[in-house]
Design a protein around this motif. Structure first.
Motif, PDB file in Angstrom:
ATOM      1  N   LEU A 140      33.074  44.513  45.833  1.00 44.48           N
ATOM      2  CA  LEU A 140      32.344  43.255  45.996  1.00 44.48           C
ATOM      3  C   LEU A 140      32.644  42.283  44.863  1.00 44.48           C
ATOM      4  O   LEU A 140      32.656  41.065  45.064  1.00 44.48           O
ATOM      5  N   GLU A 141      32.889  42.808  43.670  1.00 47.16           N
ATOM      6  CA  GLU A 141      33.271  41.946  42.547  1.00 47.16           C
ATOM      7  C   GLU A 141      34.641  41.315  42.796  1.00 47.16           C
ATOM      8  O   GLU A 141      34.887  40.160  42.430  1.00 47.16           O
ATOM      9  N   ILE A 142      35.529  42.087  43.414  1.00 51.41           N
ATOM     10  CA  ILE A 142      36.863  41.577  43.743  1.00 51.41           C
ATOM     11  C   ILE A 142      36.762  40.432  44.763  1.00 51.41           C
ATOM     12  O   ILE A 142      37.412  39.394  44.626  1.00 51.41           O
ATOM     13  N   ILE A 143      35.903  40.637  45.783  1.00 51.24           N
ATOM     14  CA  ILE A 143      35.693  39.593  46.810  1.00 51.24           C
ATOM     15  C   ILE A 143      35.135  38.333  46.166  1.00 51.24           C
ATOM     16  O   ILE A 143      35.561  37.218  46.464  1.00 51.24           O
ATOM     17  N   ALA A 144      34.168  38.516  45.248  1.00 51.07           N
ATOM     18  CA  ALA A 144      33.577  37.371  44.538  1.00 51.07           C
ATOM     19  C   ALA A 144      34.641  36.628  43.745  1.00 51.07           C
ATOM     20  O   ALA A 144      34.640  35.386  43.680  1.00 51.07           O
ATOM     21  N   GLY A 145      35.559  37.389  43.168  1.00 47.21           N
ATOM     22  CA  GLY A 145      36.647  36.783  42.403  1.00 47.21           C
ATOM     23  C   GLY A 145      37.534  35.923  43.279  1.00 47.21           C
ATOM     24  O   GLY A 145      37.948  34.823  42.882  1.00 47.21           O
ATOM     25  N   TYR A 146      37.821  36.391  44.490  1.00 49.18           N
ATOM     26  CA  TYR A 146      38.653  35.636  45.427  1.00 49.18           C
ATOM     27  C   TYR A 146      37.969  34.328  45.842  1.00 49.18           C
ATOM     28  O   TYR A 146      38.616  33.285  45.947  1.00 49.18           O
ATOM     29  N   ILE A 147      36.651  34.408  46.101  1.00 45.68           N
ATOM     30  CA  ILE A 147      35.912  33.193  46.477  1.00 45.68           C
ATOM     31  C   ILE A 147      35.926  32.204  45.313  1.00 45.68           C
ATOM     32  O   ILE A 147      36.071  30.997  45.499  1.00 45.68           O
ATOM     33  N   GLY A 148      35.771  32.744  44.098  1.00 48.12           N
ATOM     34  CA  GLY A 148      35.808  31.902  42.908  1.00 48.12           C
ATOM     35  C   GLY A 148      37.147  31.195  42.764  1.00 48.12           C
ATOM     36  O   GLY A 148      37.218  30.000  42.461  1.00 48.12           O
ATOM     37  N   LYS A 149      38.253  31.928  43.010  1.00 45.87           N
ATOM     38  CA  LYS A 149      39.591  31.346  42.919  1.00 45.87           C
ATOM     39  C   LYS A 149      39.819  30.312  44.026  1.00 45.87           C
ATOM     40  O   LYS A 149      40.406  29.252  43.799  1.00 45.87           O
ATOM     41  N   ALA A 150      39.353  30.650  45.245  1.00 44.13           N
ATOM     42  CA  ALA A 150      39.543  29.738  46.384  1.00 44.13           C
ATOM     43  C   ALA A 150      38.817  28.413  46.169  1.00 44.13           C
ATOM     44  O   ALA A 150      39.301  27.354  46.566  1.00 44.13           O
ATOM     45  N   SER A 151      37.661  28.482  45.527  1.00 47.53           N
ATOM     46  CA  SER A 151      36.868  27.270  45.288  1.00 47.53           C
ATOM     47  C   SER A 151      37.315  26.544  44.022  1.00 47.53           C
ATOM     48  O   SER A 151      36.886  25.410  43.776  1.00 47.53           O
ATOM     49  N   GLN A 152      38.150  27.212  43.197  1.00 44.71           N
ATOM     50  CA  GLN A 152      38.676  26.638  41.950  1.00 44.71           C
ATOM     51  C   GLN A 152      37.567  26.125  41.035  1.00 44.71           C
ATOM     52  O   GLN A 152      37.706  25.087  40.379  1.00 44.71           O
ATOM     53  N   GLY A 153      36.437  26.862  41.058  1.00 45.44           N
ATOM     54  CA  GLY A 153      35.322  26.489  40.197  1.00 45.44           C
ATOM     55  C   GLY A 153      34.501  25.327  40.713  1.00 45.44           C
ATOM     56  O   GLY A 153      33.527  24.905  40.076  1.00 45.44           O
ATOM     57  N   ASN A 154      34.853  24.775  41.874  1.00 43.01           N
ATOM     58  CA  ASN A 154      34.120  23.655  42.459  1.00 43.01           C
ATOM     59  C   ASN A 154      32.880  24.198  43.164  1.00 43.01           C
ATOM     60  O   ASN A 154      32.974  24.908  44.163  1.00 43.01           O
ATOM     61  N   PHE A 155      31.693  23.880  42.646  1.00 38.54           N
ATOM     62  CA  PHE A 155      30.443  24.444  43.163  1.00 38.54           C
ATOM     63  C   PHE A 155      30.193  24.062  44.619  1.00 38.54           C
ATOM     64  O   PHE A 155      29.775  24.880  45.434  1.00 38.54           O
ATOM     65  N   LYS A 156      30.474  22.801  44.963  1.00 37.79           N
ATOM     66  CA  LYS A 156      30.259  22.354  46.342  1.00 37.79           C
ATOM     67  C   LYS A 156      31.166  23.100  47.316  1.00 37.79           C
ATOM     68  O   LYS A 156      30.742  23.493  48.403  1.00 37.79           O
ATOM     69  N   LEU A 157      32.407  23.305  46.917  1.00 35.44           N
ATOM     70  CA  LEU A 157      33.355  24.038  47.770  1.00 35.44           C
ATOM     71  C   LEU A 157      32.924  25.494  47.913  1.00 35.44           C
ATOM     72  O   LEU A 157      33.036  26.086  48.998  1.00 35.44           O
ATOM     73  N   MET A 158      32.386  26.047  46.828  1.00 32.91           N
ATOM     74  CA  MET A 158      31.887  27.422  46.844  1.00 32.91           C
ATOM     75  C   MET A 158      30.741  27.566  47.858  1.00 32.91           C
ATOM     76  O   MET A 158      30.698  28.505  48.659  1.00 32.91           O
ATOM     77  N   ILE A 159      29.822  26.603  47.839  1.00 31.03           N
ATOM     78  CA  ILE A 159      28.685  26.589  48.771  1.00 31.03           C
ATOM     79  C   ILE A 159      29.187  26.455  50.208  1.00 31.03           C
ATOM     80  O   ILE A 159      28.727  27.159  51.111  1.00 31.03           O
ATOM     81  N   ALA A 160      30.151  25.545  50.404  1.00 33.44           N
ATOM     82  CA  ALA A 160      30.698  25.316  51.743  1.00 33.44           C
ATOM     83  C   ALA A 160      31.351  26.583  52.290  1.00 33.44           C
ATOM     84  O   ALA A 160      31.164  26.938  53.461  1.00 33.44           O
ATOM     85  N   ILE A 161      32.107  27.271  51.437  1.00 39.31           N
ATOM     86  CA  ILE A 161      32.756  28.520  51.862  1.00 39.31           C
ATOM     87  C   ILE A 161      31.718  29.549  52.275  1.00 39.31           C
ATOM     88  O   ILE A 161      31.818  30.167  53.348  1.00 39.31           O
ATOM     89  N   ILE A 162      30.690  29.730  51.444  1.00 39.80           N
ATOM     90  CA  ILE A 162      29.660  30.744  51.719  1.00 39.80           C
ATOM     91  C   ILE A 162      28.886  30.433  52.993  1.00 39.80           C
ATOM     92  O   ILE A 162      28.703  31.290  53.859  1.00 39.80           O
ATOM     93  N   ILE A 163      28.438  29.187  53.154  1.00 39.80           N
ATOM     94  CA  ILE A 163      27.584  28.866  54.312  1.00 39.80           C
ATOM     95  C   ILE A 163      28.370  28.891  55.620  1.00 39.80           C
ATOM     96  O   ILE A 163      27.887  29.406  56.643  1.00 39.80           O
ATOM     97  N   TRP A 164      29.633  28.399  55.606  1.00 52.73           N
ATOM     98  CA  TRP A 164      30.406  28.358  56.856  1.00 52.73           C
ATOM     99  C   TRP A 164      31.000  29.720  57.215  1.00 52.73           C
ATOM    100  O   TRP A 164      31.018  30.102  58.386  1.00 52.73           O
TER     101      TRP A 164
END
Length: 452
Positions: free
Chosen positions: A327-351
């Protein structure tokens, strides 16, 4: 550790596929996969008795914080979340007592009488009632009774019940997103992360409230032709059944109302009183069984033990992903995909949550994602609470998009089919899918404006 990670992931994927295929009852699937996780991953590969004990999490039940604390411990997310199991069991017992007393049927018929049995006001009233009831009672129970009464009223008033049933299903899922006890994913999120009833009500509740207004307008516009046609039918209102006929025993009815009110008060104030949901679930069970002593055995026999066992097995499998670091690895991938952009991170999670929950059970998805967002918040330095609200709305509302996305959808369409009103994928998705996109979009915008 690599072999343990591969095995834990393989077991999880197999479990998910078997749940989707639905050839074996899902509680057997999760329990079997949970046992494989304990034996193969923790026992043979990792040789870690501590990992087994942490995943079974039985010790937590015997700690004072499990029953009385300022808020549920966030550590309960590791392994089996017994607080969730106990609370859901308690609510099941209470709901069975209320059903036995005729509460739900009385409420439906009473509301129908208040709007003078007119289809359009009835359509709106039942949507609102579906959402409000689902804030406190499992959406499956809400739809089971609402759909049955809707079909009965449709026969008496000579209108097509399908538009009402479809709108009730969606509103039940939407109402469930508003509170901690409204939908299983929210119960899991609340007990795992230590959020209270009021936390959900003031955050996801706001999103659900705004969305409900737009959803009512949306469904009215979609079904206005059928509703206006139904308004033309003239029926004898005096032939309608009296709501009082639903009350089988006045004493039982009064007791069920008091118990329900007590449960709501305890849930609303549990952050202030320190009473955990495990304590509340236990108290509700005991009070209901005492109040309906002569039906106690019947009420206990009607509890959905299959769902409770499903949860236990699920938590064990997710524990395997957590203990092995997947699960930490998955979180890392989401973090990389969003490039630290909080709004993009939220969008990825909700969609991603919404799309996944439209096709697979939102309960295992929510349970899997909780440790992911915890790790994401810690590694990226973002608000865990905001990520939790995005996960909650995505999993709760995404399930509304297809006939198989949530249990309430399956129950509602089944009741309609049994009465000769078959709702296929095309008919269901034509109205529900756009509504799902609208609500997920609105929720994301509210999160952006309010928290970013």
């Amino acid at each position: 550790m690599l072999l343990a990670q591969i095995l834990a992931t393989a077991i999880f994927v197999i479990m998910f596929l078997m749940i989707v295929i639905d050839k074996i009852e899902r509680q057997y699937v999760t329990l079997g996969c949970g046992l494989l996780t304990l034996v193969l991953v923790f026992g043979i590969v990792m040789r870690s008795p501590d990992a087994i004990l942490d995943t079974l999490n039985i010790r937590s039940i015997f700690t004072p914080d499990f029953w009385y604390a300022a808020s549920e411990s966030a550590e309960s997310s590791s392994g089996i979340n017994w607080a969730t199991i106990i609370f859901i069991a308690g609510m099941m017992v209470m709901v069975e007592g209320m059903a036995k007393a005729g509460f739900f049927r009385w409420l439906c018929m009473r509301l129908a009488k208040l709007v003078n049995y007119k289809p359009i006001p009835l359509f709106i009233a039942f949507m609102i009632m579906s959402a409000v009831l689902a804030m406190f009672i499992d959406s499956i129970t809400v739809i089971l009774f609402l759909a049955a009464v809707t079909v009965e009223l449709a026969k008496l008033l000579q209108f097509n019940p399908v538009p009402m049933i479809l709108s009730e299903i969606f509103c039940a899922n939407l109402g469930g997103s508003a509170t901690m006890c409204g939908d299983p994913p929210n119960i899991i999120i609340g007990t795992s992360l230590g959020y209270s009833f009021s936390d959900f009500l003031t955050n996801t509740g706001l999103m659900a409230g705004v969305s409900l207004v737009l959803v009512i307008l949306y469904f009215f516009l979609v079904f206005h032709k059928e509703l206006e046609e139904a308004e033309k039918n003239v029926t004898d209102k005096s032939s309608m059944p009296d709501p009082k006929e639903a009350i089988k025993n006045k004493k039982d009815f009064t007791l069920s109302c008091i118990i329900f009110a007590c449960a709501v008060v305890m849930l609303v104030t549990h952050a202030e009183t320190g009473l955990t949901v495990a304590f509340i679930g236990t108290v509700i069970t005991i009070i209901t069984l005492i109040a309906f002593a002569r039906y106690a055995a019947e009420l206990l026999s009607k509890v959905d033990y299959k769902t409770l066992l499903f949860f236990i097995g699920l938590f064990m499998v997710v524990g395997g992903l957590e203990q092995t670091g997947i699960l930490e690895i998955i979180a890392g991938y989401i973090g990389k995909a969003s490039q630290g952009n909080f709004k993009l991170m939220i969008a990825i999670i909700i969609w991603v949550s919404a799309i996944a929950s439209a096709f697979v059970d939102n309960i295992p998805f929510a349970a899997t994602m909780i440790p992911v967002i915890k790790s994401l918040a810690a590694s990226q330095g973002v608000s865990l609470e905001t990520l939790a609200w995005a996960l909650s709305m995505g999993t709760d509302i995404g399930g509304s998009g297809t006939p198989i996305g949530a249990s309430a959808n399956v129950v509602g369409t089944s009741v309609a089919a049994k009465n000769g009103y078959v709702i296929g994928w095309g008919k269901y998705c034509k109205s529900a899918a756009p509504a799902t996109i609208i609500v997920v979009g609105i929720s994301m915008l509210i999160i952006f404006v309010r928290y970013c």
